[in-house]
Motif scaffolding. Structure first.
Motif, PDB file in Angstrom:
ATOM      1  N   GLY A  94       0.820  -1.218   0.000  1.00  0.00           N
ATOM      2  CA  GLY A  94       0.000   0.000   0.000  1.00  0.00           C
ATOM      3  C   GLY A  94       0.849   1.261   0.000  1.00  0.00           C
ATOM      4  N   SER A  98       0.918   3.964  -3.078  1.00  0.00           N
ATOM      5  CA  SER A  98       0.516   5.353  -2.795  1.00  0.00           C
ATOM      6  C   SER A  98       1.471   6.356  -3.441  1.00  0.00           C
ATOM      7  CB  SER A  98       0.462   5.593  -1.283  1.00  0.00           C
ATOM      8  OG  SER A  98       1.761   5.556  -0.715  1.00  0.00           O
ATOM      9  N   TRP A 104      -4.466   7.416  -5.040  1.00  0.00           N
ATOM     10  CA  TRP A 104      -4.470   6.236  -4.170  1.00  0.00           C
ATOM     11  C   TRP A 104      -5.290   6.490  -2.915  1.00  0.00           C
ATOM     12  CZ3 TRP A 104      -3.679   1.290  -4.566  1.00  0.00           C
ATOM     13  CH2 TRP A 104      -3.534   0.514  -3.408  1.00  0.00           C
ATOM     14  N   SER A 106      -5.749   5.026   0.552  1.00  0.00           N
ATOM     15  CA  SER A 106      -5.206   4.107   1.566  1.00  0.00           C
ATOM     16  C   SER A 106      -6.307   3.525   2.436  1.00  0.00           C
ATOM     17  CB  SER A 106      -4.185   4.840   2.439  1.00  0.00           C
ATOM     18  OG  SER A 106      -3.062   5.245   1.680  1.00  0.00           O
ATOM     19  N   PHE A 109      -8.224   0.924   0.468  1.00  0.00           N
ATOM     20  CA  PHE A 109      -7.433  -0.298   0.321  1.00  0.00           C
ATOM     21  C   PHE A 109      -7.478  -1.119   1.606  1.00  0.00           C
ATOM     22  CE2 PHE A 109      -3.111  -2.375   0.374  1.00  0.00           C
ATOM     23  CZ  PHE A 109      -3.387  -3.316  -0.616  1.00  0.00           C
ATOM     24  N   HIS A 110      -7.328  -0.435   2.738  1.00  0.00           N
ATOM     25  CA  HIS A 110      -7.388  -1.114   4.035  1.00  0.00           C
ATOM     26  C   HIS A 110      -8.757  -1.756   4.240  1.00  0.00           C
ATOM     27  CE1 HIS A 110      -6.757  -1.920   8.289  1.00  0.00           C
ATOM     28  NE2 HIS A 110      -7.875  -1.269   8.558  1.00  0.00           N
ATOM     29  N   CYS A 113      -9.063  -4.887   2.148  1.00  0.00           N
ATOM     30  CA  CYS A 113      -8.268  -5.972   2.741  1.00  0.00           C
ATOM     31  C   CYS A 113      -9.010  -6.593   3.925  1.00  0.00           C
ATOM     32  CB  CYS A 113      -6.903  -5.452   3.183  1.00  0.00           C
ATOM     33  SG  CYS A 113      -5.807  -5.017   1.807  1.00  0.00           S
ATOM     34  N   GLU A 120      -2.568  -7.978   6.636  1.00  0.00           N
ATOM     35  CA  GLU A 120      -1.809  -6.901   6.003  1.00  0.00           C
ATOM     36  C   GLU A 120      -0.322  -6.937   6.331  1.00  0.00           C
ATOM     37  OE1 GLU A 120      -3.669  -2.998   5.426  1.00  0.00           O
ATOM     38  OE2 GLU A 120      -5.285  -3.717   6.712  1.00  0.00           O
ATOM     39  N   ALA A 138      -8.134  -5.815  -4.765  1.00  0.00           N
ATOM     40  CA  ALA A 138      -8.213  -4.731  -3.785  1.00  0.00           C
ATOM     41  C   ALA A 138      -7.308  -3.571  -4.192  1.00  0.00           C
ATOM     42  CB  ALA A 138      -7.822  -5.258  -2.402  1.00  0.00           C
ATOM     43  N   ALA A 139      -6.107  -3.887  -4.652  1.00  0.00           N
ATOM     44  CA  ALA A 139      -5.185  -2.833  -5.091  1.00  0.00           C
ATOM     45  C   ALA A 139      -5.730  -2.101  -6.315  1.00  0.00           C
ATOM     46  CB  ALA A 139      -3.811  -3.434  -5.391  1.00  0.00           C
ATOM     47  N   SER A 142      -8.415   0.508  -5.637  1.00  0.00           N
ATOM     48  CA  SER A 142      -8.099   1.534  -4.629  1.00  0.00           C
ATOM     49  C   SER A 142      -7.436   2.778  -5.201  1.00  0.00           C
ATOM     50  CB  SER A 142      -7.189   0.918  -3.547  1.00  0.00           C
ATOM     51  OG  SER A 142      -7.869  -0.116  -2.868  1.00  0.00           O
ATOM     52  N   HIS A 143      -7.524   2.986  -6.514  1.00  0.00           N
ATOM     53  CA  HIS A 143      -6.994   4.251  -7.049  1.00  0.00           C
ATOM     54  C   HIS A 143      -8.004   4.930  -7.974  1.00  0.00           C
ATOM     55  CE1 HIS A 143      -5.797   2.410 -10.972  1.00  0.00           C
ATOM     56  NE2 HIS A 143      -5.481   1.362 -10.235  1.00  0.00           N
TER      57      HIS A 143
END
Length: 279
Positions: A94, A98, A104, A106, A109-110, A113, A120, A138-139, A142-143
């Motif tokens: 992460g 970022s 991004w 964060s 993303f958390h 997850c 993590e 997930a990644a 997350s943007h």
């Protein structure tokens, strides 16, 4: 959102020829085809890893090569090899991402997850295949990407994990976002896709709304001697088996005396790959 216009790529022993279709806003588009049909070549073209020999790929009306860094980040990819640094934990991943993506998220993303129950602080190399794929998704989510391109994201996963991933993708592919999803698991595509694009031997066979496609065609078991009773224009393919002859045909143009059964995407592929045309 994404427009493929007459995309052509030539290789010594294979050509992906004149492929055109759109991925509309708010839609999930399924990409199907046998191994070697050209799906990966097309996805590599969208990635920018393959330069077409003809045609164009447009994102919101703009050539991919002309997109700014920020506009390129509107496209997220998940490939079957995951594509994340396996030596790192998700927490460290992460932090790396970022610094790559301007948008991004964060916290998002958390949250993803946590939703996927992904540890993590554990290196990704120690994750199961399903956990690695969920981490990659997930990644990618997350943007704040607008277009999500996935190549075999549920291959080799158990039904519970597959269903969890499909539910997340379905929720994502709404509003001003879109998904292009390539998969050999056609039952997954039947669950969430709005449109189906079928490539066969390097050519586009059809791009149609999924529900209309499955409603338009049906499968009929027909005695060989009765094939001549049918309208040849209604028959798409004939598949001759040891136990009988099956016909893929347009439901509306078949006599009522012939009993129909619904066709699946898997059967459509099978008829085109192994069936015969009626001359």
């Amino acid at each position: 959102m994404l427009s493929i216009q007459h995309f052509t790529k030539n290789y010594p022993n294979f050509t992906l020829s004149d492929v055109s279709f759109d991925v509309p806003d708010g839609a999930v588009v399924g990409l199907i085809g046998e191994n070697g049909a050209g799906k990966s070549t097309l996805i590599k073209g969208i990635l920018g890893a393959v330069t077409p020999d003809g045609g164009h790929i447009l994102m919101n009306g703009k050539e991919l090569s002309a997109l700014s860094k920020g506009e390129r980040q509107d496209i997220a990819f998940v490939l079957d090899d995951v594509g994340l640094p396996l030596e790192l934990s998700l927490k460290a991943t992460g932090r790396v991402l970022s610094n790559i993506y301007e948008t991004w998220d964060s916290a998002g993303f958390h949250a993803l997850c946590e939703r996927f129950a992904l540890p993590e602080r554990k290196p990704l190399k120690n994750f199961s295949k399903g956990m690695k794929m969920k981490a990659a998704i997930a990644a990618a989510l997350s943007h704040e990407s607008k277009l999500f391109v996935l190549d075999e994201p549920t291959s080799g996963l158990d039904p519970v994990v597959r269903d969890e991933i499909l539910e997340l993708l379905y929720d994502y592919g709404r509003a001003d976002r879109a998904i292009l999803l390539s998969s050999h698991i056609t039952s997954d595509l039947e669950k969430i896709c709005d449109y189906i694009v079928y490539l066969h031997e390097g050519r586009l066979i059809f791009c149609e709304e999924k529900d209309k496609l499955l409603e338009k065609y049906a499968v009929y078991t027909v005695a060989e001697g009765r094939l001549k009773e049918l309208d040849e224009g209604a028959i798409v393919r004939v598949l001759r088996r040891e136990y009988g002859t099956e016909v893929l045909a347009e439901r509306a143009r078949m006599p009522e005396a012939f009993e129909a059964r619904p066709v699946s995407l898997e059967e459509l592929m099978l008829f085109y790959a192994k069936g015969e045309k009626v001359c």
